[in-house]
Scaffold this active site. Structure first.
Site, PDB file in Angstrom:
ATOM      1  N   ARG A 164       0.819  -1.229   0.000  1.00 28.95           N
ATOM      2  CA  ARG A 164       0.000   0.000   0.000  1.00 28.95           C
ATOM      3  C   ARG A 164       0.852   1.278   0.000  1.00 28.95           C
ATOM      4  NH1 ARG A 164      -3.084  -3.688  -0.584  1.00 28.95           N
ATOM      5  NH2 ARG A 164      -5.236  -3.810   0.132  1.00 28.95           N
ATOM      6  N   SER A 237     -10.533  -0.006   2.891  1.00 31.02           N
ATOM      7  CA  SER A 237      -9.858  -0.184   4.184  1.00 31.02           C
ATOM      8  C   SER A 237      -9.328   1.166   4.669  1.00 31.02           C
ATOM      9  CB  SER A 237      -8.655  -1.115   4.042  1.00 31.02           C
ATOM     10  OG  SER A 237      -9.048  -2.382   3.615  1.00 31.02           O
ATOM     11  N   GLU A 333      -4.741   4.297   5.921  1.00 32.80           N
ATOM     12  CA  GLU A 333      -4.453   3.955   4.525  1.00 32.80           C
ATOM     13  C   GLU A 333      -4.764   5.080   3.532  1.00 32.80           C
ATOM     14  OE1 GLU A 333      -6.280   1.876   1.396  1.00 32.80           O
ATOM     15  OE2 GLU A 333      -5.486  -0.013   2.162  1.00 32.80           O
TER      16      GLU A 333
HETATM   17  N1  EPU Z   1     -11.943  -9.836  10.062  1.00 33.87           N
HETATM   18  C1  EPU Z   1     -12.588  -9.548  11.236  1.00 33.87           C
HETATM   19  N2  EPU Z   1     -13.636  -8.687  11.206  1.00 33.87           N
HETATM   20  C2  EPU Z   1     -14.057  -8.100  10.081  1.00 33.87           C
HETATM   21  C3  EPU Z   1     -13.402  -8.398   8.869  1.00 33.87           C
HETATM   22  C4  EPU Z   1     -12.325  -9.261   8.877  1.00 33.87           C
HETATM   23  O1  EPU Z   1     -12.250 -10.066  12.295  1.00 33.87           O
HETATM   24  O2  EPU Z   1     -15.006  -7.303  10.142  1.00 33.87           O
HETATM   25  C5  EPU Z   1     -10.789 -10.762  10.111  1.00 33.87           C
HETATM   26  C6  EPU Z   1     -11.152 -12.157   9.719  1.00 33.87           C
HETATM   27  O3  EPU Z   1     -10.485 -13.059  10.557  1.00 33.87           O
HETATM   28  C7  EPU Z   1     -10.597 -12.292   8.319  1.00 33.87           C
HETATM   29  C8  EPU Z   1      -9.400 -11.376   8.360  1.00 33.87           C
HETATM   30  O4  EPU Z   1      -9.787 -10.328   9.235  1.00 33.87           O
HETATM   31  O5  EPU Z   1     -10.237 -13.600   8.032  1.00 33.87           O
HETATM   32  C9  EPU Z   1      -8.988 -10.837   7.011  1.00 33.87           C
HETATM   33  O6  EPU Z   1     -10.111 -10.158   6.438  1.00 33.87           O
HETATM   34  P1  EPU Z   1     -10.175  -9.858   4.858  1.00 33.87           P
HETATM   35  O7  EPU Z   1      -9.976 -11.110   4.095  1.00 33.87           O
HETATM   36  O8  EPU Z   1     -11.413  -9.069   4.603  1.00 33.87           O
HETATM   37  O9  EPU Z   1      -8.885  -9.011   4.583  1.00 33.87           O
HETATM   38  P2  EPU Z   1      -8.309  -7.699   5.263  1.00 33.87           P
HETATM   39  O10 EPU Z   1      -6.928  -8.027   5.715  1.00 33.87           O
HETATM   40  O11 EPU Z   1      -9.217  -7.126   6.288  1.00 33.87           O
HETATM   41  C10 EPU Z   1      -7.154  -6.868   3.079  1.00 33.87           C
HETATM   42  C11 EPU Z   1      -7.083  -5.607   2.280  1.00 33.87           C
HETATM   43  C12 EPU Z   1      -8.340  -5.435   1.444  1.00 33.87           C
HETATM   44  C13 EPU Z   1      -8.462  -6.640   0.521  1.00 33.87           C
HETATM   45  C14 EPU Z   1      -8.524  -7.915   1.377  1.00 33.87           C
HETATM   46  C15 EPU Z   1      -8.549  -9.184   0.552  1.00 33.87           C
HETATM   47  C16 EPU Z   1      -5.690  -4.100   3.567  1.00 33.87           C
HETATM   48  C17 EPU Z   1      -5.615  -2.888   4.410  1.00 33.87           C
HETATM   49  N3  EPU Z   1      -6.907  -4.467   3.167  1.00 33.87           N
HETATM   50  O12 EPU Z   1      -8.226  -6.717   4.005  1.00 33.87           O
HETATM   51  O13 EPU Z   1      -8.151  -4.288   0.632  1.00 33.87           O
HETATM   52  O14 EPU Z   1      -9.619  -6.551  -0.282  1.00 33.87           O
HETATM   53  O15 EPU Z   1      -7.352  -7.977   2.219  1.00 33.87           O
HETATM   54  O16 EPU Z   1      -7.282  -9.482   0.069  1.00 33.87           O
HETATM   55  O17 EPU Z   1      -4.659  -4.696   3.262  1.00 33.87           O
HETATM   56  C18 EPU Z   1      -8.480  -1.903   0.593  1.00 33.87           C
HETATM   57  O18 EPU Z   1      -7.253  -1.796   0.625  1.00 33.87           O
HETATM   58  O19 EPU Z   1      -9.242  -0.906   0.556  1.00 33.87           O
HETATM   59  C19 EPU Z   1      -9.077  -3.250   0.678  1.00 33.87           C
HETATM   60  C20 EPU Z   1     -10.394  -3.435   0.787  1.00 33.87           C
END
Ligand code: EPU
Length: 343
Positions: A164, A237, A333
């Site tokens: 990012r 995010s 972010e």
């Molecule tokens: N989780 C929670 N609560 C929630 C959502 C998620 O506890 O409300 C936990 C769950 O355990 C889940 C884990 O967080 O397994 C990971 O969640 P998710 O797969 O949604 O991924 P993320 O790490 O929260 C990142 C990116 C997203 C991208 C997803 C999928 C960042 C800051 N965000 O989110 O990117 O779509 O992975 O690869 O790295 C963005 O940058 O705007 C964005 C949406």
């Protein structure tokens, strides 16, 4: 090229906070870009680039000249039996481009479907999802120096791409991206190691998935997991996933045994910021017309606030609480634009 004054930015930021551009111009060609920079120098209007506004918080009105790229051209420059080199204008819709590239048999970007914003913005924060970052498919970024008007081509290695992050984010006042050159593959190299994607493909009987199947999987997962940007104005995010040491992980796992952790190559570990926020019961927290999304803890939505500041204040409350409870710093972010109401 028409310059408009006191131009409303309500439709140009997905958080939908009211803000005005002192002056606004849309640039379609390199000649337009040069003319816009010349004009900003002659008039003493400091230039700011605003494309889709899907990763910015408008804290205030924007003084000076706001430049909005509208070139959505796609030109295939080279084609071999294994790959293609394609140049895309900064103003093309990112989601449109991903879907178009896959329909042409140009592969690599399928995991990045349904991300709001423009092609010119994609390198700025090195957008990523489901194990893929756009940097892996960028050949070079064509940009203009916003101070001197000089055109530059930065090869991928000179863009300082990280999670990012890029030189364009670090030096936002310096660069306007005019085109991005992508090197895409003719044979797919699908990454289905993300459990959610693998599960979707299995449930939908895709035993030998094509890139178009992965695209459908990711689009469907995102539509279910992330709040719809039209219904719930947001910038995706709001926090990066924090990178911490093994010692910190060991302490956290004692109190949060199911905390998702991802070991990186260099002995450090990436944590799930969403998990930390949800574990503290902050999901759904409301503050001055903004809210931590009930759907995804990393997303802050504007329910009825008229100010970007309110969202930033909510973000501060969330990150302060996470720090107090877990000792982990959450980094914001999106970028912030507009710091003074000086016109
Ligand atoms: N989780 C929670 N609560 C929630 C959502 C998620 O506890 O409300 C936990 C769950 O355990 C889940 C884990 O967080 O397994 C990971 O969640 P998710 O797969 O949604 O991924 P993320 O790490 O929260 C990142 C990116 C997203 C991208 C997803 C999928 C960042 C800051 N965000 O989110 O990117 O779509 O992975 O690869 O790295 C963005 O940058 O705007 C964005 C949406």
């Amino acid at each position: 090229m028409r310059v408009q004054s006191q131009f409303s930015l309500l439709d140009y930021n997905t958080l939908r906070v009211p803000s005005m551009a002192e002056h606004w111009v849309e640039v379609g060609t390199l000649k337009d870009w040069s003319a816009a920079i010349d004009m900003s120098r002659e008039q003493g209007w400091s230039p700011t680039i605003l494309a889709g506004g899907s990763n910015v918080v408008l804290k205030d009105d924007l003084s000076g000249l706001v430049i909005h790229p509208i070139d959505d051209s796609v030109v295939c420059l080279e084609e071999s039996s294994t790959d293609v080199l394609v140049e895309v204008g900064a103003g093309a819709s990112w989601d449109w481009w991903v879907r178009y590239s896959v329909s042409q048999g140009w592969y690599g970007l399928e995991h990045l479907v349904s991300i709001p914003g423009s092609c010119g913005a994609a390198p700025v924060q090195n957008i990523g999802a489901y194990g893929v970052e756009v940097a892996s498919f960028i050949d070079s970024v064509h940009c203009i120096d916003l101070q001197s008007g000089r055109m530059r081509e930065l090869p991928r290695d000179e863009c300082d791409f990280e999670y990012r992050h890029s030189v364009f984010k670090a030096e936002a006042a310096q660069w306007g991206i005019t085109h991005v050159r992508f090197r895409l593959l003719k044979q797919s190299q699908l990454k289905t190691q993300y459990q959610e994607v693998a599960n979707w493909l299995t449930t939908h009987n895709c035993l030998n998935p094509e890139p178009s199947d992965v695209l459908r999987a990711v689009a469907s997962i995102r539509a279910t997991k992330l709040p719809d940007v039209v219904q719930y104005p947001n910038v995706g995010s709001f926090f990066k996933n924090p990178v911490v040491t093994q010692a910190t992980v060991a302490k956290l796992v004692e109190i949060l045994p199911s905390l998702p952790v991802y070991a990186l190559d260099n002995g450090v570990t990436k944590l799930s910021a969403a998990y930390l926020i949800e574990a503290l019961g902050l999901k759904g927290l409301r503050y001055r017309g903004c809210q931590v999304s009930e759907q995804h803890a990393l997303v802050l939505i504007n329910t009825q606030s008229g100010r970007g500041d309110h969202c930033l204040e909510l973000a501060q409350r969330v990150s302060d609480t996470v720090y107090e409870q877990f000792g982990v710093v959450l980094e914001r972010e999106p970028s912030i634009l507009g710091t003074s109401r000086d016109f």
